[in-house]
Scaffold this active site. Structure first.
Site, PDB file in Angstrom:
ATOM      1  N   HIS A  65       1.069  -1.472  -0.499  1.00  0.00           N
ATOM      2  CA  HIS A  65      -0.289  -0.029  -0.311  1.00  0.00           C
ATOM      3  C   HIS A  65       1.035   1.124   0.216  1.00  0.00           C
ATOM      4  O   HIS A  65       0.145   2.342  -0.285  1.00  0.00           O
ATOM      5  CB  HIS A  65      -0.577   0.338   0.582  1.00  0.00           C
ATOM      6  CG  HIS A  65      -0.509   0.343   2.268  1.00  0.00           C
ATOM      7  ND1 HIS A  65      -0.389  -0.500   3.465  1.00  0.00           N
ATOM      8  CD2 HIS A  65       0.254   1.312   3.186  1.00  0.00           C
ATOM      9  CE1 HIS A  65       0.223  -0.393   4.430  1.00  0.00           C
ATOM     10  NE2 HIS A  65      -0.077   1.231   4.620  1.00  0.00           N
ATOM     11  N   ASP A 120       0.198  -7.380   1.755  1.00  0.00           N
ATOM     12  CA  ASP A 120       0.297  -5.902   1.876  1.00  0.00           C
ATOM     13  C   ASP A 120       2.051  -6.090   1.960  1.00  0.00           C
ATOM     14  O   ASP A 120       2.914  -5.791   2.898  1.00  0.00           O
ATOM     15  CB  ASP A 120      -0.410  -5.363   2.880  1.00  0.00           C
ATOM     16  CG  ASP A 120       0.092  -4.166   3.139  1.00  0.00           C
ATOM     17  OD1 ASP A 120       0.386  -3.746   1.896  1.00  0.00           O
ATOM     18  OD2 ASP A 120      -0.683  -3.329   4.244  1.00  0.00           O
ATOM     19  N   SER A 213       4.601   2.058   7.523  1.00  0.00           N
ATOM     20  CA  SER A 213       4.019   1.212   7.513  1.00  0.00           C
ATOM     21  C   SER A 213       5.042   0.836   6.340  1.00  0.00           C
ATOM     22  O   SER A 213       6.312   1.508   5.552  1.00  0.00           O
ATOM     23  CB  SER A 213       3.868   1.354   5.989  1.00  0.00           C
ATOM     24  OG  SER A 213       2.027   1.934   6.820  1.00  0.00           O
TER      25      SER A 213
END
Length: 261
Positions: A65, A120, A213
């Site tokens: 992402h 992810d 992230s």
């Protein structure tokens, strides 16, 4: 039910690329200098957006992402806003998001109930090999599943406040503990799968946030995961965070690196 938040640092170039995002560690502490030599900072148009992990001289692993059309990375940094002679800058020549990651989920302001955020992760091919030094070192992929209740360390330059984006200068670290995935399944409306890891932060008001992230989750000294998603706002006491379970992706990671060497 808590809203989900992707730990991405900004709305990219006016594109609604992700739900409202947060990516710093809330309630963490300053990492010991050069203690995380595999830590990577991912940038988009000179703006820090995500973390990452150096796997070898040519490859960085981060979250799918975090995908943008062009990016660069910094290696060997301890301080985000300071010039450091030992730090290395590299452009990314090509990005390889996992083919099983549902990119359409990034168009939602809030993830819909039942959304599957599996897979992810993304590989970044560096345009020039990293120089391996005392402060820039790769880390090996895991060879077996982590043990439940393991104490893990997560690191990043994500936001240090839960509701207002505030990036730290110093790389932040935080201890967390692995839980059964059922704990995350109870806390979230999204689908929790076996390619995810569930953690609970050791203390109140702690957790990864915007900008974290793709950063590393190190359990008992072994890289086991990368930061994926968590509650909004960050660091809600008793609410778990979710990481990508890397041992499930060893074959894809190694095959992708080999085919694009």
């Amino acid at each position: 039910m808590w809203f989900l938040i992707l730990f991405l640092a900004l709305s990219l170039g006016g594109i609604d690329a992700a739900p409202p995002v947060q990516s710093r560690i809330v309630g963490g502490f300053k990492c010991e200098k050069n203690s995380q030599p595999w830590q990577v900072a991912v940038y988009y148009h000179k703006e820090h957006i995500c973390g990452g992990v150096l796997l070898d001289r040519n490859w960085v692993l981060t979250a799918a992402h975090c995908y943008v059309d062009e990016c660069e990375v910094w290696l060997g940094k301890n301080q985000l806003f300071q010039e450091e002679p030992s730090a290395q800058n590299r452009l990314v020549s090509k990005s390889f998001p996992h083919p099983g990651f549902n990119m359409t989920l990034l168009t939602f302001e809030k993830l819909p109930p039942g959304a599957d955020f599996s897979n992810d992760l993304m590989l970044l091919r560096l345009s020039k090999p990293a120089d391996i030094t005392d402060v820039v070192k790769p880390i090996d992929l895991p060879t077996k599943e982590p043990k439940l209740d393991s104490t893990c360390l997560v690191s990043g330059w994500g936001s240090i406040t839960p509701t207002k984006w505030q990036k730290p200068d110093d790389l932040q670290c935080m201890f967390t503990k692995l839980l059964p995935n059922e704990n995350c399944a109870k806390a979230y409306l999204l689908k929790v799968t076996d390619v995810m890891l569930c953690t609970i932060e050791m203390g109140e008001d702690k957790g990864p946030c915007v900008g974290d992230s793709g950063g590393p989750l190190i359990c008992d000294g072994v890289l086991q995961g990368t930061v994926s998603i968590g509650p909004d706002p960050c660091g809600i006491p008793g609410v778990s965070a979710i990481y990508t379970n890397l041992v499930k992706f060893n074959s894809w990671i190694k095959d992708t690196m080999m085919k694009n060497a």
